[in-house]
Design a protein around this motif. Structure first.
Motif, PDB file in Angstrom:
ATOM      1  N   GLU A 191       0.834  -1.203   0.000  1.00 18.64           N
ATOM      2  CA  GLU A 191       0.000   0.000   0.000  1.00 18.64           C
ATOM      3  C   GLU A 191       0.866   1.250   0.000  1.00 18.64           C
ATOM      4  N   HIS A 192       1.906   1.229   0.801  1.00 12.70           N
ATOM      5  CA  HIS A 192       2.796   2.388   0.890  1.00 12.70           C
ATOM      6  C   HIS A 192       3.519   2.632  -0.439  1.00 12.70           C
ATOM      7  N   LEU A 193       3.969   1.558  -1.078  1.00  5.68           N
ATOM      8  CA  LEU A 193       4.720   1.677  -2.329  1.00  5.68           C
ATOM      9  C   LEU A 193       3.812   1.753  -3.554  1.00  5.68           C
ATOM     10  N   LYS A 194       2.529   1.517  -3.345  1.00  2.11           N
ATOM     11  CA  LYS A 194       1.554   1.514  -4.447  1.00  2.11           C
ATOM     12  C   LYS A 194       1.967   0.527  -5.536  1.00  2.11           C
ATOM     13  N   CYS A 195       2.209  -0.719  -5.125  1.00  2.00           N
ATOM     14  CA  CYS A 195       2.540  -1.769  -6.083  1.00  2.00           C
ATOM     15  C   CYS A 195       1.604  -2.951  -5.873  1.00  2.00           C
ATOM     16  N   ASP A 196       1.511  -3.797  -6.895  1.00  2.60           N
ATOM     17  CA  ASP A 196       0.584  -4.927  -6.857  1.00  2.60           C
ATOM     18  C   ASP A 196       0.986  -5.988  -5.837  1.00  2.60           C
ATOM     19  N   ARG A 197       2.267  -6.340  -5.843  1.00  2.00           N
ATOM     20  CA  ARG A 197       2.750  -7.405  -4.973  1.00  2.00           C
ATOM     21  C   ARG A 197       4.243  -7.235  -4.739  1.00  2.00           C
ATOM     22  N   LEU A 198       4.717  -7.785  -3.639  1.00  2.00           N
ATOM     23  CA  LEU A 198       6.147  -7.762  -3.322  1.00  2.00           C
ATOM     24  C   LEU A 198       6.630  -9.181  -3.082  1.00  2.00           C
ATOM     25  N   GLU A 199       7.872  -9.414  -3.449  1.00  2.00           N
ATOM     26  CA  GLU A 199       8.528 -10.678  -3.128  1.00  2.00           C
ATOM     27  C   GLU A 199       9.792 -10.356  -2.342  1.00  2.00           C
ATOM     28  N   PHE A 200       9.941 -10.993  -1.210  1.00  2.00           N
ATOM     29  CA  PHE A 200      11.146 -10.809  -0.406  1.00  2.00           C
ATOM     30  C   PHE A 200      12.287 -11.560  -1.082  1.00  2.00           C
ATOM     31  N   THR A 201      13.379 -10.871  -1.379  1.00  2.00           N
ATOM     32  CA  THR A 201      14.520 -11.478  -2.068  1.00  2.00           C
ATOM     33  C   THR A 201      15.393 -12.304  -1.131  1.00  2.00           C
ATOM     34  N   GLU A 202      15.124 -12.215   0.162  1.00  2.00           N
ATOM     35  CA  GLU A 202      15.930 -12.860   1.202  1.00  2.00           C
ATOM     36  C   GLU A 202      17.330 -12.265   1.278  1.00  2.00           C
ATOM     37  N   ILE A 203      17.452 -11.016   0.789  1.00  2.00           N
ATOM     38  CA  ILE A 203      18.714 -10.288   0.920  1.00  2.00           C
ATOM     39  C   ILE A 203      18.555  -9.290   2.060  1.00  2.00           C
ATOM     40  N   LEU A 204      19.399  -9.455   3.041  1.00  2.00           N
ATOM     41  CA  LEU A 204      19.464  -8.526   4.168  1.00  2.00           C
ATOM     42  C   LEU A 204      20.844  -7.886   4.153  1.00  2.00           C
ATOM     43  N   PHE A 205      20.905  -6.645   4.583  1.00  2.00           N
ATOM     44  CA  PHE A 205      22.214  -6.023   4.727  1.00  2.00           C
ATOM     45  C   PHE A 205      22.205  -5.079   5.908  1.00  2.00           C
ATOM     46  N   ARG A 206      23.391  -4.831   6.348  1.00  2.00           N
ATOM     47  CA  ARG A 206      23.622  -3.921   7.459  1.00  2.00           C
ATOM     48  C   ARG A 206      23.907  -2.540   6.886  1.00  2.00           C
ATOM     49  N   PRO A 207      23.146  -1.511   7.294  1.00  2.00           N
ATOM     50  CA  PRO A 207      23.454  -0.161   6.798  1.00  2.00           C
ATOM     51  C   PRO A 207      24.883   0.225   7.175  1.00  2.00           C
ATOM     52  N   VAL A 208      25.516   0.988   6.303  1.00  2.00           N
ATOM     53  CA  VAL A 208      26.898   1.395   6.543  1.00  2.00           C
ATOM     54  C   VAL A 208      26.973   2.915   6.650  1.00  2.00           C
ATOM     55  N   PRO A 209      28.001   3.412   7.308  1.00  2.00           N
ATOM     56  CA  PRO A 209      28.169   4.870   7.363  1.00  2.00           C
ATOM     57  C   PRO A 209      28.381   5.437   5.957  1.00  2.00           C
ATOM     58  N   TYR A 210      27.881   6.613   5.723  1.00  2.00           N
ATOM     59  CA  TYR A 210      28.066   7.272   4.445  1.00  2.00           C
ATOM     60  C   TYR A 210      29.538   7.605   4.250  1.00  2.00           C
ATOM     61  N   SER A 211      30.016   7.342   3.040  1.00  2.00           N
ATOM     62  CA  SER A 211      31.397   7.666   2.684  1.00  2.00           C
ATOM     63  C   SER A 211      31.439   7.878   1.181  1.00  2.00           C
ATOM     64  N   ALA A 212      32.587   8.259   0.671  1.00  2.00           N
ATOM     65  CA  ALA A 212      32.722   8.427  -0.772  1.00  2.00           C
ATOM     66  C   ALA A 212      32.490   7.101  -1.486  1.00  2.00           C
TER      67      ALA A 212
END
Length: 110
Positions: free
Chosen positions: A38-59
């Motif tokens: 509903e938030h993304l206004k899309c028909d359906r979502l599939e979880f890719t099973e990809i998780l990641f840890r956010p990293v500090p911003y850098s170049a």
């Protein structure tokens, strides 16, 4: 106050199999998927099973994510969400303290 510049940030992490199973169940629950769709206004979502840890911003990581995953950020076909803190708690995941999940947007035309 000085800012500490982080040159290298280790993004690797492992989850206990039981904790990962609990987290994946929460991330694929019908109620949660409906809320995101509903938030993304899309028909359906599939979880890719990809998780990641956010990293500090850098170049090298201007998107705050591992550089090898930035293609998902630049694609209209994918959505990246912060895993809700209550999901992390329910799955008993305390390290890392934050995770992001990648979903693929699916339209009914596919």
């Amino acid at each position: 106050m000085l800012l500490k510049i982080i040159e290298n940030f280790d993004t690797r992490f492992t989850l206990e199999p039981e904790a990962q199973d609990r987290l994946f169940a929460l991330l694929t629950s019908e109620a949660f998927l409906t809320q995101i769709q509903e938030h993304l206004k899309c028909d359906r979502l599939e979880f890719t099973e990809i998780l990641f840890r956010p990293v500090p911003y850098s170049a090298a990581t201007p998107k705050g994510m591992p550089a090898e995953l930035e293609a998902y950020h630049n694609s209209q076909e994918y959505a990246i969400i912060n895993v809700p803190p209550n999901f992390m708690f329910q799955a008993k995941i305390f390290k890392p303290s934050r995770l992001c999940a990648i979903y693929r947007k699916v339209s009914f035309q596919e």
